[in-house]
Design an enzyme around this catalytic site. Structure first.
Site, PDB file in Angstrom:
ATOM      1  CD  GLU A 148     -17.815   0.171 -36.629  1.00 45.41           C
ATOM      2  OE1 GLU A 148     -17.022   0.192 -37.586  1.00 45.41           O
ATOM      3  OE2 GLU A 148     -18.925   0.750 -36.650  1.00 45.41           O
ATOM      4  CD  GLU A 166     -12.628   5.455 -37.365  1.00 44.65           C
ATOM      5  OE1 GLU A 166     -12.618   5.889 -38.535  1.00 44.65           O
ATOM      6  OE2 GLU A 166     -12.999   4.296 -37.068  1.00 44.65           O
TER       7      GLU A 166
END
Length: 287
Positions: A126, A193
């Protein structure tokens, strides 16, 4: 690439070049998370393009309130099971919190562990600009990296919780810059996301690699948490989830029927027990 129904054909494991070709030709890649042998086996049988052994296992398997407590050992343990079940599927190992934030050397060591111990095809981590050096180092080590921007659950606390990102022009621009940094650092693909579809489209326009989504509108493919689409996870259901089943209710029905049968003496029945060979029961009797 056979982008049709692969359920009755021998499945060929996709490569990064297949995934890029799918994007270029407008074919959507479909993938889910998997944490165990049975789920991965069924996913491969039905023709899933990729499987992500996500740190979402913290909530879906272990009952944590988030992903932060998940360890490398837990991720590798589950990824090994998934790989055994799905030898012909592209598998992504999710780098958990703490496995790459402490520096490039530690990040590379953990990426190597994923490959050597669990046989992944790539790792996912991430962040954008703040992890550019990590992405570059892992890529330079000959390993594929998938980036992840937008809502990043490992840093949900800093983002104000599990909430959509990029809903203002300023925050959207930051996510787009993160996406560019991921690409420029050598990632072969990107997961976006929890952002509005306009942001996803801007990212797709800005970088040439496959851009996949979860709660991010239309893109080059979609990933979903398996327990969400199966209707197993009960704590909450994100807005972007479409439930394709209600297995939690099926579990309850089965468990209740089993409890009733045992308590009422209906199970086990004659068809569920083994009998001794003729005459052996008599020989067993104590005289």
């Amino acid at each position: 690439i056979n982008t049709g129904d692969r359920r009755t054909t021998l499945k060929k494991k996709l490569t990064r070049f297949d995934l890029q070709k799918m994007k270029d030709e407008g074919h959507k890649a479909v993938w889910i998370t998997a944490y165990d042998y049975v789920t991965a086996q069924l996913a491969e049988e039905t023709g899933m393009d990729m499987l992500l052994v996500g740190d979402s296992l913290g909530m879906a398997v272990y009952g944590y309130s988030g992903t932060v407590p998940v360890t490398m050992d837990q991720c590798i343990y589950h990824t090994e099971a998934v790989r055994r079940a799905a030898a012909n599927t592209f598998i992504i190992g999710d780098m958990p919190f703490g496995s790459y934030q402490t520096g490039v050397d530690e990040a590379c060591r953990n990426a190597v562990r994923f490959h050597k111990e669990a046989g992944v095809d790539c790792i996912k981590l991430e962040g954008g600009t703040r992890v550019a050096s990590v992405i570059r180092a892992i890529s330079d080590g000959g390993m594929l990296v998938m980036g992840h921007v937008g809502l990043t659950p490992q840093s949900a606390g800093a983002q104000g919780g599990f909430r959509a990102q990029g809903r203002t022009a300023e925050s959207a621009r930051a996510i787009i810059e993160d996406a560019k940094a991921v690409y420029e650092s050598g990632a072969f693909s990107l997961l976006v996301e929890g952002v509005p579809p306009e942001v996803t489209q801007a990212i797709r326009d800005a970088i040439p690699i496959p851009v996949y989504g979860i709660g991010a509108g239309d893109c080059d493919g979609q990933v979903m948490i398996c327990s969400d689409i199966l209707g197993l996870f009960q704590a909450f259901t994100p807005k972007f989830v479409k439930r394709y089943g209600n297995l939690a209710e099926e579990y309850r029905k089965v468990f209740s029927a089993y409890i009733d049968d045992v308590r009422n003496g209906a199970f086990p029945g004659e068809e569920h027990v083994y009998r001794m060979a003729n005459g052996e029961a008599d020989r067993l009797k104590i005289k």
